[in-house]
Design a protein around this motif. Structure first.
Motif, mmCIF file in Angstrom:
data_model
loop_
_atom_site.group_PDB
_atom_site.id
_atom_site.type_symbol
_atom_site.label_atom_id
_atom_site.label_comp_id
_atom_site.label_asym_id
_atom_site.label_seq_id
_atom_site.Cartn_x
_atom_site.Cartn_y
_atom_site.Cartn_z
ATOM 1 N N VAL A 212 -6.004 11.044 11.621
ATOM 2 C CA VAL A 212 -5.131 10.448 10.612
ATOM 3 C C VAL A 212 -5.709 10.535 9.205
ATOM 4 O O VAL A 212 -4.989 10.447 8.225
ATOM 5 C CB VAL A 212 -4.845 8.959 10.944
ATOM 6 C CG1 VAL A 212 -4.080 8.840 12.242
ATOM 7 C CG2 VAL A 212 -6.132 8.159 11.010
ATOM 8 N N ASN A 213 -7.010 10.699 9.103
ATOM 9 C CA ASN A 213 -7.669 10.726 7.802
ATOM 10 C C ASN A 213 -8.786 11.771 7.813
ATOM 11 O O ASN A 213 -9.972 11.428 7.745
ATOM 12 C CB ASN A 213 -8.231 9.336 7.478
ATOM 13 C CG ASN A 213 -8.653 9.198 6.030
ATOM 14 O OD1 ASN A 213 -8.298 10.016 5.182
ATOM 15 N ND2 ASN A 213 -9.436 8.170 5.742
ATOM 16 N N PRO A 214 -8.419 13.041 7.910
ATOM 17 C CA PRO A 214 -9.433 14.098 8.037
ATOM 18 C C PRO A 214 -10.339 14.180 6.810
ATOM 19 O O PRO A 214 -9.933 13.901 5.692
ATOM 20 C CB PRO A 214 -8.594 15.367 8.199
ATOM 21 C CG PRO A 214 -7.261 15.042 7.605
ATOM 22 C CD PRO A 214 -7.050 13.596 7.866
ATOM 23 N N GLY A 215 -11.568 14.562 7.071
ATOM 24 C CA GLY A 215 -12.541 14.687 5.999
ATOM 25 C C GLY A 215 -13.938 14.767 6.574
ATOM 26 O O GLY A 215 -14.138 14.640 7.787
ATOM 27 N N MET A 216 -14.920 14.940 5.728
ATOM 28 C CA MET A 216 -16.289 15.111 6.196
ATOM 29 C C MET A 216 -16.827 13.874 6.909
ATOM 30 O O MET A 216 -17.660 13.964 7.795
ATOM 31 C CB MET A 216 -17.201 15.461 5.014
ATOM 32 C CG MET A 216 -16.974 16.852 4.427
ATOM 33 S SD MET A 216 -18.132 17.194 3.089
ATOM 34 C CE MET A 216 -19.700 17.110 3.961
ATOM 35 N N LYS A 217 -16.351 12.691 6.512
ATOM 36 C CA LYS A 217 -16.883 11.457 7.075
ATOM 37 C C LYS A 217 -16.010 10.853 8.176
ATOM 38 O O LYS A 217 -16.252 9.728 8.614
ATOM 39 C CB LYS A 217 -17.075 10.418 5.961
ATOM 40 C CG LYS A 217 -18.113 10.818 4.925
ATOM 41 C CD LYS A 217 -18.273 9.722 3.893
ATOM 42 C CE LYS A 217 -19.331 10.087 2.858
ATOM 43 N NZ LYS A 217 -19.508 9.010 1.856
ATOM 44 N N VAL A 351 -21.169 5.468 4.294
ATOM 45 C CA VAL A 351 -21.210 5.435 2.833
ATOM 46 C C VAL A 351 -22.054 6.553 2.266
ATOM 47 O O VAL A 351 -21.656 7.272 1.332
ATOM 48 C CB VAL A 351 -21.745 4.067 2.335
ATOM 49 C CG1 VAL A 351 -21.988 4.101 0.824
ATOM 50 C CG2 VAL A 351 -20.784 2.962 2.698
ATOM 51 N N THR A 352 -23.246 6.730 2.834
ATOM 52 C CA THR A 352 -24.186 7.701 2.291
ATOM 53 C C THR A 352 -24.069 9.086 2.923
ATOM 54 O O THR A 352 -24.512 10.082 2.346
ATOM 55 C CB THR A 352 -25.639 7.208 2.461
ATOM 56 O OG1 THR A 352 -25.940 7.107 3.865
ATOM 57 C CG2 THR A 352 -25.810 5.843 1.812
ATOM 58 N N GLY A 353 -23.519 9.117 4.157
ATOM 59 C CA GLY A 353 -23.437 10.390 4.866
ATOM 60 C C GLY A 353 -24.754 10.865 5.409
ATOM 61 O O GLY A 353 -24.905 12.021 5.798
ATOM 62 N N VAL A 354 -25.740 9.935 5.478
ATOM 63 C CA VAL A 354 -27.088 10.281 5.962
ATOM 64 C C VAL A 354 -27.350 9.595 7.280
ATOM 65 O O VAL A 354 -27.121 8.406 7.410
ATOM 66 C CB VAL A 354 -28.170 9.868 4.946
ATOM 67 C CG1 VAL A 354 -29.548 10.207 5.491
ATOM 68 C CG2 VAL A 354 -27.936 10.554 3.625
#
Length: 354
Positions: A212-217, A351-354
């Motif tokens: 529903v909300n595609p993206g990197m995260k 939040v950080t993607g780490v």
């Protein structure tokens, strides 16, 4: 969201009322808890307290979930059904263990080998269905990757190793909760916090789901919102049971409750892709389990020496003179800190993607 609220509220109500009824029935039947002779002497006063209260928790969760689905006119998801299967299946093994104990009036219920076989059978069925039950997009409830806050790249397991990994998680969490269930309210209060955390995790994953909300995260998790309904039902049931299980306990949940709740934790970790994060969220259960492993291991290696006065860890503090209620409250604080740390790690990764 409506289903989440209904499931939690109804399961809470069922356990509040149903546990009171169960206490009366179990007392009349004489199904009381047996106390280990080698345990803390203060526990002898608990002899005869009704046990097998985990049956009420199981019934409340099932009623809460399916009533919520009927009220919202939505179909149960594959992930939720599999989680409930694992929850109820392990509860059935615990019930058999408890029933043998109380009916034969002995401390030993199922032999450890028989209990392990039962856990393995339930875990195998769960793993087999969870690996192969694809939806329209080809997603399955669990994947071949080991996960922390999401699947870890490059950490994919072949099917045989994946099944073994699932079995280890199921056995580890169910036995971990079982070992923690030694003081009034300790295990159920701590489990309540863990399932509360999974309400948040599943709701968050639903809002940030790749479908529903595609993206990197985004999260590649199947049926997260329906898993939140199950988590809510479990949290509500734990709240309701704690009312009667808080010190001095009027009823114990027994292996019926501890094995089922532990299995549910493993199911959530696998389906939400937070397998290694569960070590943090369920840190209290990990610490108590490790205290037993260390105690037994050192006893064998050292030729009879002990690290703790008694294992599991909560009994060590009892023998040091701590009051039971003091141990429970302080361990709840530790459990709450572990849950907060786990949620903090989960959110900060997004939040950080780490």
């Amino acid at each position: 969201m409506k289903a989440i609220l209904i499931a939690g509220a109804l399961s809470l109500l069922v356990t509040l009322i149903g546990t009171r009824f169960a206490i009366s029935v179990l007392v009349k039947q004489g199904y009381g808890q047996l106390i280990r002779d080698d345990g803390p002497t203060s526990h002898h006063t608990k002899r005869g307290t009704p046990t097998m209260g985990g049956l009420v928790i199981i019934v409340a969760v099932v009623i809460g979930y399916f009533t919520a689905k009927l009220a919202t006119q939505t179909a149960p998801s594959a992930s939720a059904l599999l989680l409930l299967f694992l929850f109820v299946g392990l509860g059935a093994i615990g019930f058999l263990d408890d029933f043998i104990k109380v009916s034969k009036q002995r401390n030993l219920g199922l032999r450890s080998k028989a209990k392990l076989i039962g856990q393995t059978v339930v875990g195998l069925i769960f793993a087999w269905l969870a690996i192969g039950w694809e939806d329209d997009t080809g997603r399955t409830p669990i994947t071949h990757a080991i996960s922390f806050t999401r699947d870890i790249d490059g950490w994919r397991l072949p099917t045989v190793l994946l099944v073994i990994w699932v079995l280890l998680l199921v056995a580890g969490t169910s036995n971990g909760v079982n070992l923690t269930d030694g003081l009034d309210g300790l295990a159920i209060g701590s489990a309540m916090m863990v399932f509360g955390a999974y309400i948040f995790i599943n709701i968050w994953q639903s809002g940030q789901n790749c479908s529903v909300n595609p993206g990197m995260k985004c999260y590649e998790v199947r049926d997260p919102l329906d898993l939140a309904v199950v988590a809510s039902a479990l949290t509500g049931a734990c709240f309701g049971f704690l009312w009667w299980n808080a010190s001095p306990a009027k009823i114990f949940m027994g292996d019926t409750g501890s094995l089922s709740l532990g299995g549910a934790m493993a199911g959530f970790a696998l389906m939400t892709r937070t397998e290694l994060l569960l070590v943090v969220i369920g840190g209290l259960f990990v610490a108590i389990t490790m205290s037993v492993i260390l105690q037994v291991g050192w006893f064998k290696i050292s030729g009879g020496k002990r690290i703790f006065r008694m294992a599991p860890l909560q009994h060590h503090f009892e023998l040091l003179g701590w009051a039971e209620i003091t141990i429970v409250v302080r361990f709840w604080i530790i459990s709450g800190l572990c849950v907060a740390a786990g949620l903090g790690i989960f959110y900060s990764e997004w939040v950080t993607g780490v």
